[in-house]
Structures are given as structure tokens and as C-alpha cells.
Design a protein around this motif. Structure first.
Motif, PDB file in Angstrom:
ATOM      1  N   GLN A   7      41.106  50.433  47.513  1.00 26.92           N
ATOM      2  CA  GLN A   7      40.822  48.568  48.372  1.00 26.92           C
ATOM      3  C   GLN A   7      40.163  47.924  47.293  1.00 26.92           C
ATOM      4  O   GLN A   7      39.789  47.183  47.377  1.00 26.92           O
ATOM      5  CB  GLN A   7      40.093  49.053  49.922  1.00 26.92           C
ATOM      6  N   GLU A   8      39.048  48.771  47.301  1.00 27.38           N
ATOM      7  CA  GLU A   8      37.915  48.428  46.314  1.00 27.38           C
ATOM      8  C   GLU A   8      37.065  48.503  44.903  1.00 27.38           C
ATOM      9  O   GLU A   8      37.238  46.650  44.371  1.00 27.38           O
ATOM     10  CB  GLU A   8      36.162  49.322  47.011  1.00 27.38           C
ATOM     11  N   TYR A   9      38.742  48.853  44.391  1.00 27.66           N
ATOM     12  CA  TYR A   9      38.402  48.566  42.533  1.00 27.66           C
ATOM     13  C   TYR A   9      39.580  47.880  42.944  1.00 27.66           C
ATOM     14  O   TYR A   9      39.363  46.442  42.018  1.00 27.66           O
ATOM     15  CB  TYR A   9      39.407  49.680  42.476  1.00 27.66           C
ATOM     16  N   PHE A  10      40.314  47.254  43.779  1.00 28.03           N
ATOM     17  CA  PHE A  10      41.144  46.841  43.808  1.00 28.03           C
ATOM     18  C   PHE A  10      41.128  44.703  43.715  1.00 28.03           C
ATOM     19  O   PHE A  10      41.425  43.942  43.436  1.00 28.03           O
ATOM     20  CB  PHE A  10      42.538  47.146  45.016  1.00 28.03           C
ATOM     21  N   PHE A  11      40.478  44.820  44.744  1.00 32.73           N
ATOM     22  CA  PHE A  11      39.879  43.722  44.917  1.00 32.73           C
ATOM     23  C   PHE A  11      38.574  43.497  44.146  1.00 32.73           C
ATOM     24  O   PHE A  11      38.492  41.821  43.760  1.00 32.73           O
ATOM     25  CB  PHE A  11      39.430  42.934  46.286  1.00 32.73           C
ATOM     26  N   THR A  12      37.741  44.026  43.598  1.00 31.33           N
ATOM     27  CA  THR A  12      37.026  43.979  42.637  1.00 31.33           C
ATOM     28  C   THR A  12      37.424  43.448  41.190  1.00 31.33           C
ATOM     29  O   THR A  12      37.018  42.971  40.549  1.00 31.33           O
ATOM     30  CB  THR A  12      35.959  45.295  42.570  1.00 31.33           C
ATOM     31  N   ALA A  13      38.718  44.537  40.539  1.00 35.24           N
ATOM     32  CA  ALA A  13      38.320  44.283  39.512  1.00 35.24           C
ATOM     33  C   ALA A  13      39.872  42.741  39.296  1.00 35.24           C
ATOM     34  O   ALA A  13      39.355  42.113  38.421  1.00 35.24           O
ATOM     35  CB  ALA A  13      40.222  45.353  39.098  1.00 35.24           C
ATOM     36  N   SER A  14      40.258  41.885  40.564  1.00 36.87           N
ATOM     37  CA  SER A  14      41.439  41.463  40.259  1.00 36.87           C
ATOM     38  C   SER A  14      40.163  40.015  40.520  1.00 36.87           C
ATOM     39  O   SER A  14      39.987  39.173  39.853  1.00 36.87           O
ATOM     40  CB  SER A  14      41.656  40.629  41.710  1.00 36.87           C
ATOM     41  N   SER A  15      38.584  40.563  41.233  1.00 36.52           N
ATOM     42  CA  SER A  15      37.774  38.861  41.260  1.00 36.52           C
ATOM     43  C   SER A  15      37.113  39.027  39.833  1.00 36.52           C
ATOM     44  O   SER A  15      36.959  38.115  39.147  1.00 36.52           O
ATOM     45  CB  SER A  15      36.940  39.591  42.103  1.00 36.52           C
ATOM     46  N   LEU A  16      36.859  39.904  38.654  1.00 36.04           N
ATOM     47  CA  LEU A  16      35.780  39.811  37.912  1.00 36.04           C
ATOM     48  C   LEU A  16      37.110  39.145  37.045  1.00 36.04           C
ATOM     49  O   LEU A  16      36.267  38.572  35.592  1.00 36.04           O
ATOM     50  CB  LEU A  16      35.674  41.496  37.510  1.00 36.04           C
ATOM     51  N   ARG A  17      38.124  40.306  37.259  1.00 35.23           N
ATOM     52  CA  ARG A  17      39.290  39.253  36.045  1.00 35.23           C
ATOM     53  C   ARG A  17      39.288  37.998  36.081  1.00 35.23           C
ATOM     54  O   ARG A  17      39.271  36.336  35.255  1.00 35.23           O
ATOM     55  CB  ARG A  17      41.249  39.408  35.847  1.00 35.23           C
ATOM     56  N   ASP A  18      39.313  37.128  37.137  1.00 36.24           N
ATOM     57  CA  ASP A  18      38.900  35.581  37.194  1.00 36.24           C
ATOM     58  C   ASP A  18      38.166  35.075  37.129  1.00 36.24           C
ATOM     59  O   ASP A  18      38.066  34.354  36.783  1.00 36.24           O
ATOM     60  CB  ASP A  18      39.773  34.939  39.163  1.00 36.24           C
ATOM     61  N   VAL A  19      36.635  36.004  37.414  1.00 33.70           N
ATOM     62  CA  VAL A  19      35.228  34.898  37.131  1.00 33.70           C
ATOM     63  C   VAL A  19      35.662  35.278  34.994  1.00 33.70           C
ATOM     64  O   VAL A  19      35.253  34.069  34.658  1.00 33.70           O
ATOM     65  CB  VAL A  19      34.629  36.119  36.943  1.00 33.70           C
TER      66      VAL A  19
END
Ligand code: 26M
Length: 790
Positions: A274-286
């Protein structure tokens, strides 16, 4: 907009968005129609804000949080848009109960407690201030479990807010990323290439967050996990229709449920996913958004600030390095520097068992490339600081606090005391190496939800007295001080409180069937159940008071209602016992014909944001009684003071700062200080000694171990009693007599009602500093270097 306009909009939505005619509309249909009518008024300011941010080239803030404990959104939006009276009038015309419509909305309970609620207050303040910002998190299908009591025991049931109709989110099919797990790293080429063996899609859902008076709106973007392919065609073609749907179920588990434990770190693989999932998606978006406007990734810190809400998104450090170095080709050192320039980290607890650590093996199997990068970051840090022994990897585990510290340009604590302790304890060595990195940002709460909307009676009085400028400039509450001498004001202040108490008494009667006297002191402790928060200290004191009344029933005791609410983590056995004990004591005490005029105990089930909004405005006394040094800040403490409750509390977390501001004479202080706590633990048999010195405590503990409240099962609380007599790590016994004595001072103070009201009003007048607007300005100036776009 007039109420006729709003009514027309609602009727239009009722008819054309939901296909209902007004004759047959349920309360839920009205709630949805109103929500869409209100939402229509948020969309324009929302687009404007996005356009202004682009046009002005503003720096954006990204708040990464596993939790956003928002509660209801409809009333908040209505209040922020100034439509409260308009909406009320519109429903009066329609003959529909407006309050019922608002209360029909389920809470968005995507958080456990303080950390998640803080994130929600920050979203409100960021929008009110006009700071361009995004909240990033997980769109859990199931938020925090629902709590009920069966024979006094906590029972958990799944929460399913997403199954209810929901007006606030917009799905963004165009914003989706593939997120990988596992696999291997190919290092044969010039750049390392991670080849994951499992992929899921992160799909974005956006909720607009509108600030005060609709001047600005930011976005809360929550990620939902979807399968890369909804169907396994091979299985389908074989005729295995159940097996064909398996990938769907598997992918969706990632965003299925919020972990309900805020006590102990259990090291579960799904949690790390879960932690990696939302962090990685958010950073890619950023990074995508940054590259749509700029091309020099080294300059990213000028336009991007990323706040890590605790270590839950700590994988952001290595992930951002991976994106910039492996994928975009920046040299490792430049990638690391750019990442650090963007990242900052908030610590919310010093409790050792709550600090996240992941086994190296798990990290390497789920995120092999990240494990390599963590080693490299750790080595680079060691090389830059020769002779120092602090590392992010220790005993086969990755320490996420240390990793976050190394990858952040600023690290902050959440109260003055907590930040000081961070420097002296968990981060002592890192603080010596980077003395400018740790800063304090004392928490705050949004006055829009926690005063204006939850306490309309008091808000009206404040408006009538000093105007409504306080709503986004809370320090203006200090202008109330000069009115406190005025009898009329003091009486009106007392009447606002009394009216909230009557309303709560009605609620308790209707939901629990318990009669409480609105003229009694309402003494409230509401928060997660934890040993360090010491709900058991409160109930022991209650037992002692009950015994004192029994022995002298003709004395003129100060009537009290002790109100508890809060959930225990499902696996936290001791906390669940405390709940059971409070319920058992409540049953016995409430039925005691001798004492029930003076003492009642109520444990309200399923504590959530909406219940807090009911309870806090009706409180006379706020219980903030944690073992000193353990509560990082607390935010409930601020909400109570703001609403004119007096605090009985220890010198812990933000209590220290509350007392400094409201004045020592308007705060009931008791107990040991943080250094005294540390010293007391070294005293042999500290608990036994404290029990020997307090007959009240000895009797109360004796009562629970003799089965006074559990005639059917006298053994039930033996282990609580044993814990108190033995280790008593949280020093309940050692603080008991100080607490008991202070409570008797509270009794005496409450008898002089006019003086009490004066102190209560001073608490409100002097709590303006605890606005989360002040906190956010602190982050903008000291950490993010970001400015308002308004
Ligand atoms: C960790 C791992 C697995 C599952 C859950 C967790 C976890 C979730 C929430 C751990 C801790 C969590 O929250 C901690 C928290 O809420 N801390 C509180 O933060 C508030 C805001 O700063 C402070 O006011 C409180 O004092 C602090 O206890």
C-alpha cells in the motif's frame, strides 16, 4: 444565490441526475441533490485555482498521507461557500428536515485518528490560504471499522462508505499509472533496469477541497488499485470464469482496507505494498506535471515541495531517486540532491513500537531496486559523515525514520515538547550531524469545522461580538477578552454551552437510553484507546469518586457526567479490556440509586469525526491525561479549548503550549513532567509505593480485582490490576493522587459557575494560535518555501 435558485438547482438534479420526482425522494436523494447543487459551485473556483497556479508559475505543495480523516463533506462545503442559511431556507420551503439531510452523509473515515485528522485540517487550511496544493492518498474501499459493544465488549464491523452514493469525487481515467512489485534488477546495461513481476494500475479519483468563502480550491487525489487486465483471457477461454476474475480481486486488495492499528508496526507485506503503491503513483504524477512545464529536473525543488506525513510514504526517497537516476538519467548524486530538496518529513510519534522498520528481505523481494538504492543512500550518508555510526539499515531491517531523515531537507515535530524530545532521543545523532534540519511546527485545527460549523451557537455570539473576521484569522478571538468582564456576554457564552449540552443530553437519551443532567459537569475523554493516553487512569479516578460519594451520600457533591468514546485497535488486547472495564463500571455506577444523582458514565460507541463535532461543543472539561513525553501533540486538546472547555492535563504534547496561552490559572495541571517520568521509572516498585500512599487508589484497584463490577466473572480484570501493581510502564499509579486531587479542585471550581464561565471564555479567546492556518503558514515559510497564489 437565493434559496429559490438553490432549490431549483436541487430539483433539477433530483429529476435529471437521479431520475426521482420530489414526491418520492428519500432523504438520501435530497442529500445527493443538494450535494451536486453545491458541488456545481465549487467546480469554477477549482478550475480557476488550477489555471492561476499554471499562469503564475507557482510552487506546488504535495501532501503525501496514508490517511485523510475527513468526516462529512457536505456541510463543510456549504459553510465554506456561505450557503448555510440559503440551504436551510430552501429545505424549509420543501418541508424537508435540513439537519437530517446533512446527517444522512456517511463519514469518510479514511484514517485512524490524529495523524489522519491533521491531514484533513491541513487540506482545509491550504485551500483557505490559497496555497497551491494536492493531497495524495489511498482510496480505501473500507475505512476505519465501525465499533459497537456487545455485553460491553468492542465488536468491529467493516465500514463501507464507498458503497453509499457519493457526490464528491471525479474519476480520472486519463490519470493512471502502472505500478510494479517484485521481480529483479537488470544491471547489465549503463542504467539499472527494474523488471517487476507483478503490475497493478493506480487509478486517480479527485475530490475538490474548497476553502473559506470559495476563494480557492485544491485537489485531494486518491489512488485506487485496478488490475492491468480486468480478465485473465486464458482462463476465460478455458471456461474457468471464476479464475478469470482472479487478477481483478488480487489487484484490488491493495486499496481494499485501511489498516486499523496506530499502535504497533506489524511489518505486513500488504501494508508495504500500500505504501509503495500510493507513493509511487503520486511521485509519477508529480514528475509528469513538473515536466509538462519545465525541463531541468535538478531545479525541481524550486517548484515542488513534497511533505511526508510520518514515515508511511518514506519509500518516496528511494523512489524519487530511482525515477530521476534510473529512468531520467540524472547522476545519482544529482538525483539524491534534487529529491532531498523536494522532500520533507513530519514525525508524529516517538513510541519505539510505532516506528516503522521493514525486514531487508521483504523490502528486497517486493522492491529489489529500492533496496539497492537504500543501501546506496545509507553508504553515501556514512561517507559524508565519517566516524558516525548512524545508519538506515540495522540488524537486517530498514529503519524508515532514519531513511526519511536522510532524504529530507527538513524534518519536523508537531509540538515544542515533542520536537525537543526528537532532538534528544530518536534523532539525537542525526540532529548533531544536521543541526538545522529539525524544526517545530505545532499542530493546529481548522476553525471552519471545529468552531464555525460544529458550534453554531458560540459562533453566532462571536460574530455578534467581534464580527466574523475570526474565521480565517483566528487570533482575532483575542478581541473577545475585553467583553468577558461584561455580564451579558458571559451569560450568553454560558447559554451557548448550556444549549449544546442539552442537545447532547437529548442525543444520549435517544441513542443510549441514558438520562444525563445538562446541568452536571460534562467531563469528556475522546480519542483512540491506548495505554499511554490512560483512559484507565480516568476510570480509576471515577471509581474512587463513586466510592467517596457512597460513603457520604448526603454531602453536596458536584454532579458529573463522565463521557468516553474511542476505538481500540482490533489486536490490542489491553486496550479492549479497558473499554470493557469502562462499560462494566458504567453499568454498575449508573444503576446505583445512592450515587446516580451525582455521577453518570457514558461510553458512546463508534467514535468518529461526526461524533466529535457533537461532543466537543458540549464539553465543560477536556481530559488530556497522557503520560508526559508520550503524546506527540494532540489536536483534540485544541478543539476543546477553542470551544470553551477547561483542560485537566499533563505537561505533554501541545498541552504545554495550550496552558502557556490560556494561562495557568485557566488550566488544571497535574502529574509528572517528562523528565520526572523518566526518573520515576528507575524507582524500584514505583507502582506499589504509589498504591501504598493512596487509599483511594488502593481501593479502586482492589474493586476491579475483586470483581465488584463483574460479579459473573471476577477474574476479568485481574491482568489490568496486575499490570498496574507491577510494571505500570505508563505510571498510572504514580500520577493517580495528583490527578485525583486536581479533580477535586475541578469540582470546587465548577461550583462557582460564573468564575468557571469566565475561565471557559478565556480559553476560547486565547486559543486563536491553534488554528491550522497558522500551522500551514509555518510549513510554507520554514519548510516548503511556498507562497499563497491569492
Ligand atoms: C503504522 C503501520 C501500520 C498501520 C498503521 C500505522 C499507523 C497509523 C497511524 C501508525 C501511526 C498512526 O498514527 C499516529 C498518530 O496518529 N499520531 C498522532 O499524530 C497526531 C498529529 O500529529 C498527534 O497530535 C498525536 O499526538 C499523535 O499520537
Amino acid at each position: 444565490m437565493t434559496h429559490a435558485d438553490l432549490r431549483a438547482d436541487m430539483l433539477r438534479h433530483l429529476t435529471y441526475s437521479f431520475g426521482k420526482d420530489p414526491e418520492h425522494a428519500h432523504i438520501r436523494d435530497w442529500r445527493m441533490a443538494l450535494s451536486l447543487a453545491v458541488r456545481d459551485r465549487i467546480v469554477d473556483p477549482w478550475f480557476d485555482a488550477t489555471r492561476k497556479t499554471y499562469a503564475g508559475g507557482h510552487k506546488r505543495v504535495y501532501y503525501l498521507s496514508m490517511e485523510f480523516l475527513i468526516g462529512r463533506l457536505l456541510e463543510d462545503a456549504i459553510v465554506n461557500l456561505g450557503l448555510l442559511e440559503t440551504a436551510r431556507d430552501a429545505f424549509a420551503d420543501l418541508g424537508v428536515d435540513f439537519t437530517e439531510v446533512l446527517e444522512n452523509e456517511p463519514d469518510a473515515a479514511l484514517g485512524n485518528g490524529g495523524l489522519g485528522r491533521l491531514a484533513a485540517c491541513f487540506l482545509d487550511s491550504l485551500s483557505t490560504i490559497g496555497c497551491p496544493a494536492y493531497g495524495y492518498g489511498i482510496r480505501y474501499e473500507h475505512g476505519l471499522f465501525r465499533q459497537s459493544f456487545v455485553d460491553g465488549r468492542q465488536v468491529e464491523e467493516p465500514e463501507d462508505w464507498l458503497l453509499q452514493p457519493h457526490a464528491w469525487e471525479f474519476q480520472r481515467p486519463e490519470a493512471a499509472f502502472e505500478i510494479g512489485f517484485g521481480g529483479s534488477v537488470d544491471e547489465s546495461g549503463r542504467r539499472a533496469v527494474w523488471r517487476p513481476d507483478e503490475m497493478v494500475v493506480a487509478a486517480a479519483y479527485d475530490t475538490p477541497i474548497v476553502g473559506w468563502q470559495g476563494r480557492w480550491a485544491n485537489t485531494l487525489r486518491l489512488w485506487s488499485a485496478k488490475p492491468v487486465r480486468a480478465f485473465d483471457l486464458e482462463s476465460f477461454n478455458r471456461g474457468d470464469y471464476v479464475g478469470a476474475a482472479a487478477p481483478e480481486a488480487l489487484a484490488r486488495t491493495i486499496s481494499r482496507v485501511l489498516y486499523p492499528d496506530d499502535t504497533t508496526e506489524q511489518g505486513k507485506a500488504l501494508r508495504l505494498k500500500q505504501e509503495y503503491f500510493f507513493t509511487a503513483s503520486s511521485l509519477r504524477d508529480v514528475v509528469r506535471r513538473y515536466l509538462s512545464e519545465h525541463d531541468d529536473l535538478r531545479a525541481m525543488p524550486e517548484k515542488v515541495a513534497i511533505q511526508l506525513n510520518d514515515t508511511h510514504p518514506a519509500i518516496a526517497g528511494p523512489e524519487l531517486v530511482r525515477l530521476l537516476h534510473d529512468e531520467k538519467g540524472l547522476p545519482f548524486e544529482d538525483a539524491e540532491q534534487a529529491a532531498r530538496g523536494c522532500l520533507s518529513y513530519t514525525n508524529h510519534t516517538l513510541m519505539p513500537e510505532a516506528l516503522e522498520r521493514w525486514p531487508e528481505e521483504l523490502m528486497a523481494s517486493l522492491l529489489p531496486r529500492h533496496m539497492q538504492l537504500i543501501e546506496r543512500i545509507d553508504q553515501a550518508h556514512a561517507k559524508a559523515n565519517p566516524g558516525r555510526k548512524v545508519t538506515a539499515i540495522e540488524d537486517g531491517e530498514v529503519k524508515m525514520g532514519e531513511l526519511s531523515f536522510m532524504m529530507a531537507h527538513k524534518v519536523n515535530g508537531v509540538s515544542a515538547l515533542h520536537t525537543g524530545l526528537m532532538k534528544e532521543t530518536v534523532f539525537a545523532e542525526l540532529n548533531r550531524l544536521h543541526p538545522d534540519r529539525i524544526v517545530n511546527q505545532t499542530n493546529g485545527v481548522t476553525p471552519r469545522r471545529w468552531l464555525l460549523s460544529s458550534n453554531p451557537g458560540l459562533s453566532r455570539l462571536i460574530d455578534d461580538t467581534i464580527g466574523n473576521g475570526w474565521v480565517d484569522d483566528l487570533e482575532r478571538l483575542s478581541e473577545l477578552e475585553s467583553h468577558i468582564e461584561d455580564n451579558g456576554f458571559r451569560e450568553a457564552f454560558a447559554e451557548a454551552k448550556a444549549s449544546n449540552k442539552r442537545e447532547l443530553a437529548r442525543f444520549v437519551r435517544e441513542t443510549e437510553g441514558v438520562e444525563i443532567d445538562p446541568d452536571a459537569m460534562f467531563d469528556i475523554q475522546i480519542k483512540r484507546i491506548h495505554e499511554y493516553k490512560r483512559q484507565h487512569l480516568n476510570i480509576l479516578e471515577t471509581i474512587a469518586y463513586w466510592r467517596a460519594i457512597q460513603e457520604n451520600p448526603d454531602r453536596d457533591w458536584t454532579p458529573r457526567v463522565k463521557i468516553f468514546a474511542g476505538k481500540a485497535a482490533p489486536g490490542y488486547v489491553f486496550a479492549k479490556k479497558i473499554i470493557h472495564l469502562v462499560n462494566d463500571v458504567a453499568r454498575m455506577v449508573n444503576d446505583d440509586p445512592v450515587t446516580s444523582r451525582f455521577l453518570k458514565i457514558v461510553y458512546l460507541p463508534n467514535y468518529n469525526v461526526s461524533l466529535a463535532e457533537r461532543l466537543i461543543p458540549a464539553a465543560d472539561l477536556s481530559e488530556q491525561i497522557s503520560t508526559a513525553g508520550k503524546e506527540a501533540s494532540g489536536t483534540g486538546n485544541m478543539k476543546f479549548a477553542l470551544n470553551g472547555a477547561l483542560t485537566i492535563g499533563t505537561l505533554d504534547g501541545a498541552n504545554v503550549e495550550i496552558r502557556e496561552r490560556v494561562g495557568a490559572e485557566n488550566f488544571f495541571l497535574f502529574g509528572m513532567t517528562a523528565p520526572e517520568v523518566v526518573a520515576r521509572r528507575t524507582v524500584a516498585n514505583h507502582a506499589e509505593k504509589a498504591i501504598a500512599e493512596s487509599p483511594e487508589l488502593a481501593r479502586a484497584i482492589g474493586d476491579i480485582e475483586d470483581g465488584v463490577f463483574t460479579m459473573d466473572d471476577p477474574e476479568r480484570y485481574r491482568d489490568i490490576a496486575q499490570n498496574l501493581r507491577g510494571a505500570d510502564y505508563f505510571l498510572v499509579c504514580s500520577d493517580f493522587s495528583s490527578y485525583y486531587d486536581k479533580q477535586r479542585e475541578v469540582d470546587a471550581a465548577y461550583r462557582n459557575r460564573d468564575e468557571w464561565n469566565q475561565k471557559a471564555a478565556l480559553n476560547t479567546a486565547r486559543s486563536g494560535w491553534f488554528s491550522s492556518d497558522r500551522t500551514i503558514r509555518g510549513y510554507m515559510n520554514d519548510i516548503w518555501m511556498a507562497r499563497s497564489a491569492l
